[in-house]
Design an enzyme around this catalytic site. Structure first.
Site, PDB file in Angstrom:
ATOM      1  N   THR A 133       0.775  -1.369   0.159  1.00  0.00           N
ATOM      2  CA  THR A 133       0.070   0.120   0.021  1.00  0.00           C
ATOM      3  C   THR A 133       0.890   1.182  -0.076  1.00  0.00           C
ATOM      4  OG1 THR A 133      -1.501   1.184   1.597  1.00  0.00           O
ATOM      5  CG2 THR A 133      -0.090  -0.458   2.585  1.00  0.00           C
ATOM      6  N   ASP A 134       0.131   2.545  -0.423  1.00  0.00           N
ATOM      7  CA  ASP A 134       0.950   3.592  -0.241  1.00  0.00           C
ATOM      8  C   ASP A 134       1.030   4.258   0.921  1.00  0.00           C
ATOM      9  OD1 ASP A 134      -1.714   4.406  -0.184  1.00  0.00           O
ATOM     10  OD2 ASP A 134      -1.936   6.011  -1.446  1.00  0.00           O
ATOM     11  N   GLU A 135       0.404   3.725   1.910  1.00  0.00           N
ATOM     12  CA  GLU A 135       0.180   4.084   3.175  1.00  0.00           C
ATOM     13  C   GLU A 135       1.632   3.991   3.900  1.00  0.00           C
ATOM     14  OE1 GLU A 135      -3.391   3.329   5.622  1.00  0.00           O
ATOM     15  OE2 GLU A 135      -4.544   2.986   3.889  1.00  0.00           O
ATOM     16  N   TYR A 159      -1.750  -0.695  10.917  1.00  0.00           N
ATOM     17  CA  TYR A 159      -1.880  -1.257   9.558  1.00  0.00           C
ATOM     18  C   TYR A 159      -0.638  -1.052   8.782  1.00  0.00           C
ATOM     19  CZ  TYR A 159      -3.319  -1.690   4.936  1.00  0.00           C
ATOM     20  OH  TYR A 159      -3.210  -1.887   3.443  1.00  0.00           O
ATOM     21  N   SER A 160      -0.453   0.068   8.713  1.00  0.00           N
ATOM     22  CA  SER A 160       0.772   0.771   7.670  1.00  0.00           C
ATOM     23  C   SER A 160       2.050   0.224   8.393  1.00  0.00           C
ATOM     24  CB  SER A 160       0.800   2.346   7.182  1.00  0.00           C
ATOM     25  OG  SER A 160       0.943   2.953   8.529  1.00  0.00           O
ATOM     26  N   LYS A 163       2.286  -3.417   7.235  1.00  0.00           N
ATOM     27  CA  LYS A 163       2.512  -3.608   5.703  1.00  0.00           C
ATOM     28  C   LYS A 163       3.976  -3.181   5.618  1.00  0.00           C
ATOM     29  CE  LYS A 163       0.190  -4.622   2.770  1.00  0.00           C
ATOM     30  NZ  LYS A 163       0.056  -6.086   2.457  1.00  0.00           N
ATOM     31  N   ARG A 291     -10.279  10.160  13.198  1.00  0.00           N
ATOM     32  CA  ARG A 291      -9.757   9.017  13.525  1.00  0.00           C
ATOM     33  C   ARG A 291      -8.454   9.365  14.287  1.00  0.00           C
ATOM     34  NH1 ARG A 291      -8.149   5.877   8.377  1.00  0.00           N
ATOM     35  NH2 ARG A 291      -9.784   4.613   8.645  1.00  0.00           N
TER      36      ARG A 291
END
Ligand SMILES: NC(=O)c1ccc[n+]([C@@H]2O[C@H](COP(=O)([O-])OP(=O)(O)OC[C@H]3O[C@@H](n4cnc5c(N)ncnc54)[C@H](O)[C@@H]3O)[C@@H](O)[C@H]2O)c1
Length: 356
Positions: A133-135, A159-160, A163, A291
């Site tokens: 991902t780009d995150e 999450y990021s 990843k 968030r």
């Protein structure tokens, strides 16, 4: 020849499997644990296709993966399986660490053993394509240049971060063990079969159900959006022609604030399925607290994949979002099964009968 896909019952994975078999004759093995995000109903149309096989299993189960690789001898593995929802990673990061980091590590170890036992011809054609991902790049200031492949990794959510960690492991397996890896870092996807916890399907489904349309904070969080079939085509292209050990950013050249996405959906629903009282769905918008640690902007510079591999998205946001809204309007049963949880019984109902 066969490819092995992990996470092929999820949103992008199932689109990829369908897309693959529409464009090629090469069989696909779909390995998926079927977490809440795995929905075999997405692949119901392939149930009797001899080129497709589903295997339920966990990428973290190394002995199981080793057996699977020996049995099917895939010439490539495309790794989608992950916990993928940022909000869930904030409320409970454990599964993200287990699947995205430890699971990817176990998968890499199993693949390393499989790869090292191959003959030279097998080794030269084998590929491990890691979908990311780009995150992982963190958040950008408005006006700053878009993420290139050399942008530093600055992940901000569990999450990021998980990843990013898996990306580093994949890279290390190339440099240390010579595993023939490719990594893709893509922006936000949208399209058919996306679980309605993510922004676009959530807005469509809530609007139609008369529920509120929650927008985090000021709604000015900017994301790049890519129609999912464009992502699938980009992955196929990288698999065919990508340079080993390289990473490729994939994006839609389509940066938009969340608020604009919601208004685009409202406009389409007002046109295609107007409310019976004649009032716009816009009346259902509700602002909710932002968030924690919400990244302000992601933007992808996808010029490397265009320059080196000749890939560019085929859809614009205008065409892609119309297709997406229409798909959700035309598939109320899919939406209903996801909302009621009935999709989780699909395996039981459809495969139990076949086993007998
Ligand atoms: N959705 C996006 O916008 C987006 C953008 C860029 C990259 N990605 C990446 O693409 C991949 C797919 O994303 P998605 O949106 O389709 O996710 P998803 O959550 O819809 O699907 C994930 C799939 O992985 C399976 N899975 C989870 N844990 C597993 C495990 N331990 N073993 C085997 N299978 C397991 C789930 O059952 C599910 O079918 C992810 O790696 C994600 O990080 C997603």
């Amino acid at each position: 020849m066969t490819i092995l896909v992990t996470g092929g019952a999820g949103f992008i994975g199932s689109n990829f499997v369908i897309d693959w078999l529409e464009s090629k004759d090469e069989p696909v093995i779909n390995l998926d644990k079927l977490t809440y995000a795995g929905n075999l109903e997405n692949l119901a149309g392939l149930q009797d296709d001899p080129r497709y096989a589903f295997v339920r299993g966990d990428i973290g189960d190394r002995p199981f993966i080793e057996i699977l690789l020996q049995k099917h001898k895939p010439r490539a593995l495309i790794h989608f399986a992950a916990e993928s929802h940022v909000d869930r990673s904030i409320h409970g990061p454990d599964d993200f660490i287990q699947t995205n980091i430890v699971g990817t590590f176990n998968l890499l170890e199993a693949v390393r053993a499989y790869f090292s036992a191959m003959d030279e011809a097998g080794k030269s054609s084998f590929r491990f394509l890691h979908v990311s991902t780009d995150e992982v790049y963190g958040s950008l200031e408005v006006g700053a240049p878009a993420f290139s492949e050399t942008h530093p990794y600055e992940p901000n959510s569990p999450y990021s971060a998980s990843k990013a960690s898996s990306d580093h492991l994949v890279r290390a397996y190339h440099h240390t063990y010579g595993l023939p890896v490719l990594t893709t870092n893509c922006s936000n996807n949208y399209g058919p079969y996306q679980f309605p916890e993510k922004l676009i399907p959530l807005m469509i489904v809530n609007a139609l159900a008369g529920k509120s349309l929650p927008i985090y904070g000021d709604g000015m969080q900017i994301r790049d959006w890519l129609y999912v079939s464009d992502h699938c085509a980009a992955i196929r292209r990288v698999l065919d022609a990508g340079c080993l050990g390289e990473t490729y950013n994939i994006g839609g050249w389509n940066e938009k604030p969340n608020r604009e996405i919601v208004h685009a959906i409202i406009g389409l629903l007002d046109e295609l399925r107007p409310r019976s009282d004649g009032i716009s769905y816009g009346e259902q918008i509700a602002t909710v607290a932002d968030r924690p640690g919400h990244d302000r902007r992601y933007a992808i510079d996808a010029s490397k994949i265009e320059r080196e591999l000749g890939w560019r998205p085929a859809e614009t946001f205008v065409t892609g979002i119309r297709k997406t809204v229409l798909w959700y309007l035309e598939h109320p049963e899919w939406v209903g099964n996801v909302q009621s949880g009935a999709y989780r019984d699909w395996l039981e109902k459809n495969y139990a009968q076949r086993d007998k």
